[in-house]
Design an enzyme around this catalytic site. Sequence first.
Site, short mmCIF file in Angstrom:
data_model
loop_
_atom_site.label_atom_id
_atom_site.label_comp_id
_atom_site.label_asym_id
_atom_site.label_seq_id
_atom_site.Cartn_x
_atom_site.Cartn_y
_atom_site.Cartn_z
N LYS A 86 20.79 28.87 34.68
CA LYS A 86 21.59 28.07 34.36
C LYS A 86 22.62 27.76 35.03
O LYS A 86 23.60 28.74 35.16
CB LYS A 86 21.94 28.55 32.85
CG LYS A 86 22.47 27.38 31.98
CD LYS A 86 23.53 27.80 31.00
CE LYS A 86 25.08 27.71 31.50
NZ LYS A 86 25.63 26.37 31.81
N GLY B 13 32.21 36.48 30.39
CA GLY B 13 31.47 37.51 30.70
C GLY B 13 31.23 38.68 29.55
O GLY B 13 30.32 39.23 29.15
N GLU C 117 29.75 39.79 37.34
CA GLU C 117 30.66 39.45 38.34
C GLU C 117 31.73 38.71 37.79
O GLU C 117 31.43 37.32 37.70
CB GLU C 117 29.99 38.88 39.57
CG GLU C 117 30.70 39.15 40.93
CD GLU C 117 31.55 37.79 41.22
OE1 GLU C 117 32.86 37.65 40.75
OE2 GLU C 117 30.88 36.98 41.76
N CYS D 178 36.29 33.85 43.37
CA CYS D 178 36.73 35.17 42.66
C CYS D 178 37.61 35.89 43.73
O CYS D 178 38.22 36.65 43.63
CB CYS D 178 35.47 35.64 41.99
SG CYS D 178 34.12 35.88 43.08
N GLU E 290 44.64 35.49 36.50
CA GLU E 290 43.98 35.11 37.44
C GLU E 290 44.11 33.72 37.66
O GLU E 290 44.25 33.00 36.75
CB GLU E 290 42.43 35.05 37.42
CG GLU E 290 41.48 34.50 38.61
CD GLU E 290 39.81 34.74 38.36
OE1 GLU E 290 39.37 34.90 39.20
OE2 GLU E 290 39.68 34.72 37.22
#
Length: 480
Positions: A177, A235, A252, A286, A382
């Site tokens: 996906k 996640g 991840e 990331c 982040e």
Amino acid sequence: MSIETLIEHGPFIAGTAEPLSGEHREIRNPGTGDLVGRVTDATAQDVDRAVQAAREAFEGWARLGYADRGKVIHACAEAFEAHVDELTPILVAEQGKTIREAKIELHKAADTLEHYAGLSRQVRGISVHNVDPGVEARTLRRPLGVVAAIVPWNFPTTLLCNKLGPAFLAGNTVVAKPADTTPFTTLRLAEIFHEAGLPAGVLNVVPGAGAVVGEALVKHPGVRKVAFTGSTPVGERVHALAAAGSKRVTLELGGSDPMIICDDADLKKAASAAAMGRFYNCGQACLAIKRLYVFESVADEVIEAVAAKAKRLRVGIGSDADSQLGPMHTQRQREIMERQIAESGGEILAGGGRPEGLDGGWFHEPTVVLEPGRDSPMAREEVFGPALPIWRVKDLDEAIELANDSPFGLGSSLWTSSLNTAERVAAELDCGYTWINSPTKVYDELPFGGLKASGYGKEHGSEALDYYTDTKSVVVKRAL
């Protein structure tokens, strides 16, 4: 370099590229707002068809030997390389990145597939002689079955091939996906791989929204493993959904990678690595440098060099060959970063706003912020865009403490000429990857994965195979 016509595409299931149908989504260029194409939004029924196709293909694919699967993966990698020039404008148009960055990504993704093709003759189990008198034992690697590979928009092909390489080599089949905003490169790749000899059903692609397609895929009882790359909140949601049926999961997730520059470092190279590591792909990675800690005695020189590099970067649409920094991918991502900068305080040394003359896309100037609050969003969250905070530190103890004072633990960097310092920092930083006097390049030969809120499990390296196989013990008693 640009695409010539609008793209229209449906899911890719059982070796067939389906036409546009039903509910569909418009994909627009993040740099211009121009329409790139239209893609079918897959339904839960489409997901079920894709999983069933993968299950039907599994038996034949798993029965092939590793060497035979390696030959197919090698053919896919070669075909991928042969189509890089075709894929580049598609990736630039749907993602927004520059031509140079798109080609780097595509070549790297093909290299990853080639790496796993090369491992095909090195996979082996363990044999133990005489565990008891007359008893032999060995272990077998067995594929898991259907793997759901869910990837984000920032590196649609490399992050996908990180999963396809070990999954295919181990004998699994895949339903992928892509992010709902970057489906076209993945859909075209599936066609290329099928044309190169990948059997029908071994790779299927279902585009669409995560809340519909992603959740249906993760919850499907026919899926045995979920490999997810994306944000930490999503996640964690994937992890919770995958608990039903005890699916294997690798995550991840987000990162806020620190870099430490010591007073004995090569300051010119360190500053260059900091800027490259922060602003590559418009800071949307990331494994980007997201927090910079510099020893006080050399801070002024480093800060000046990083700010100067940020100011020199040419911002522009990805299809312009002179562009060095493309747009951010979405309006929402830009707004989040603008909020983080505004709420963090500190002195803005470069950038800080939207560039003039680029009103058609989600552009933001490469930005350097000196000494934002140590508990501010730029320190704790982040930052997924072209903004780099810098702090002065008095010594290595303070640098390590601040580097580890984060909910994330993905990557990290150190610049020093001291072997003792390098060994200490490598051992003490809470993260899955540490670069010492090196740009933040990921190697297929080394396992990659994070700690804390950055996820768990490994991609890359032979270790990745552990997360796509089940180890079965076999005991044989000889007649005495």
